[in-house]
Enzyme design. Sequence first.
Site, mmCIF file in Angstrom:
data_model
loop_
_atom_site.group_PDB
_atom_site.id
_atom_site.type_symbol
_atom_site.label_atom_id
_atom_site.label_comp_id
_atom_site.label_asym_id
_atom_site.label_seq_id
_atom_site.Cartn_x
_atom_site.Cartn_y
_atom_site.Cartn_z
ATOM 1 N N HIS A 69 0.840 -1.210 0.000
ATOM 2 C CA HIS A 69 0.000 0.000 0.000
ATOM 3 C C HIS A 69 0.867 1.248 0.000
ATOM 4 O O HIS A 69 2.057 1.186 0.322
ATOM 5 C CB HIS A 69 -0.887 0.011 1.254
ATOM 6 C CG HIS A 69 -0.077 0.108 2.514
ATOM 7 N ND1 HIS A 69 0.431 -1.015 3.160
ATOM 8 C CD2 HIS A 69 0.373 1.177 3.221
ATOM 9 C CE1 HIS A 69 1.131 -0.629 4.194
ATOM 10 N NE2 HIS A 69 1.122 0.703 4.261
ATOM 11 N N HIS A 154 5.151 6.583 -1.398
ATOM 12 C CA HIS A 154 5.919 5.364 -1.683
ATOM 13 C C HIS A 154 5.142 4.131 -1.263
ATOM 14 O O HIS A 154 4.158 4.219 -0.525
ATOM 15 C CB HIS A 154 7.235 5.403 -0.898
ATOM 16 C CG HIS A 154 7.003 5.271 0.577
ATOM 17 N ND1 HIS A 154 6.664 6.347 1.365
ATOM 18 C CD2 HIS A 154 6.979 4.194 1.398
ATOM 19 C CE1 HIS A 154 6.467 5.942 2.606
ATOM 20 N NE2 HIS A 154 6.646 4.628 2.653
HETATM 21 P P1 2AM Z 1 5.113 3.061 5.315
HETATM 22 O O1 2AM Z 1 3.982 3.881 4.785
HETATM 23 O O2 2AM Z 1 6.437 3.624 5.042
HETATM 24 O O3 2AM Z 1 5.032 1.636 4.838
HETATM 25 C C1 2AM Z 1 1.579 1.023 9.384
HETATM 26 O O4 2AM Z 1 2.669 1.101 10.220
HETATM 27 C C2 2AM Z 1 1.797 1.837 8.145
HETATM 28 O O5 2AM Z 1 1.829 3.231 8.445
HETATM 29 C C3 2AM Z 1 3.071 1.527 7.417
HETATM 30 O O6 2AM Z 1 2.749 1.446 6.068
HETATM 31 C C4 2AM Z 1 4.001 2.652 7.787
HETATM 32 O O7 2AM Z 1 5.018 3.031 6.922
HETATM 33 C C5 2AM Z 1 3.072 3.790 8.071
HETATM 34 N N1 2AM Z 1 3.575 4.593 9.191
HETATM 35 C C6 2AM Z 1 3.913 4.158 10.421
HETATM 36 N N2 2AM Z 1 4.259 5.195 11.212
HETATM 37 C C7 2AM Z 1 4.160 6.308 10.468
HETATM 38 C C8 2AM Z 1 4.378 7.689 10.705
HETATM 39 N N3 2AM Z 1 4.772 8.142 11.908
HETATM 40 N N4 2AM Z 1 4.168 8.541 9.689
HETATM 41 C C9 2AM Z 1 3.780 8.101 8.489
HETATM 42 N N5 2AM Z 1 3.545 6.817 8.193
HETATM 43 C C10 2AM Z 1 3.727 5.928 9.166
#
Ligand code: 2AM
Length: 223
Positions: A69, A154
Site C-alpha cells: 500500500h 511510496h
Molecule cells: P510506510 O507507509 O512507510 O510503509 C503502518 O505502520 C503503516 O503506516 C506503514 O505502512 C508505515 O510506513 C506507516 N507509518 C507508520 N508510522 C508512520 C508515521 N509516523 N508517519 C507516516 N507513516 C507511518
Amino acid sequence: VPFEETSLPLFFGWFLLPGVQDKVRCTSMDFLKTLDTLEAFKKHLPDFTVEAEKEVDLEQYFQANGALHCTTKFCDYGKAEGAKEYADKPAVKELYGSAFELSLSALFVTPRTVGARVSLSEDQLITLWPADAEKEAVPVVPAAATLPAGSRAHITLGCAEGVEPQQTGFDLLEILALQQEGQEGELVEEMELGSLAYYGKGRWLLSLREPVSAQACFSSLYG
Ligand code: 2AM
C-alpha cells in the site's frame, strides 16, 4: 474510551489490488536478484552493510510485511496529529472505497529499506495527500522542507530486521533531496527495467523506463 476515540484507523492509504501486488512483488524480487550480483553493488557493499560479509542475499535481507500500500495519512487510531481532520475531509469520505491508478516511477534500496516511489497525479495530490506529509518528516530529513508535495509517496516493499516501515519514506526523501541539490547519482548501469544510479551510503535508485501502473483502492487499515 468513547467510540469516537477508537474509530479512527491505524492509517489511510491506497491498497494495491491482489493481482497487482503479485506483479509489483515480482518486479521488486527481480530487481533485488539482479542488484546483488552487480559488480558495482559488490564494490559498494561496505557502504551497504557494516557486517564484514562478502556477499548479501537481498531477498533474505529484507522482510516483506503485509498488503502492499501507499500510506496517505498515518492516524495511529486517532493519536497522530491531524488524524481526525484528515478523516473528516469531504474528499476522504467521498473517495473512500474507490479505485485509483498509481504510477510507480522508481525502485530504491538502502541498507534499511526497499521501496517503490509513487508519482502522484495532480488529482491524487489535491484530494487525498495530506498537506503536511513532507513537513512531518523534517525532524528526520531536514531537506524535506523544500521538496514538493507528494515527494514522500511510496510503497514499502521490505525492511531490514529491526527497521520500522515509516523509514522507507525517509529514505526516499533523502535520495530526492540529493537530486534536488543537483547530485545526479553515479550512473551505474542501464538495466532492462531502467537506469540504476548510486547515491552513496548504500543508497540505490532505479528509475523505471516504463512507469508501472498499479490499480489500488483507497481505504484504511485498522490492524
Ligand atoms: P510506510 O507507509 O512507510 O510503509 C503502518 O505502520 C503503516 O503506516 C506503514 O505502512 C508505515 O510506513 C506507516 N507509518 C507508520 N508510522 C508512520 C508515521 N509516523 N508517519 C507516516 N507513516 C507511518
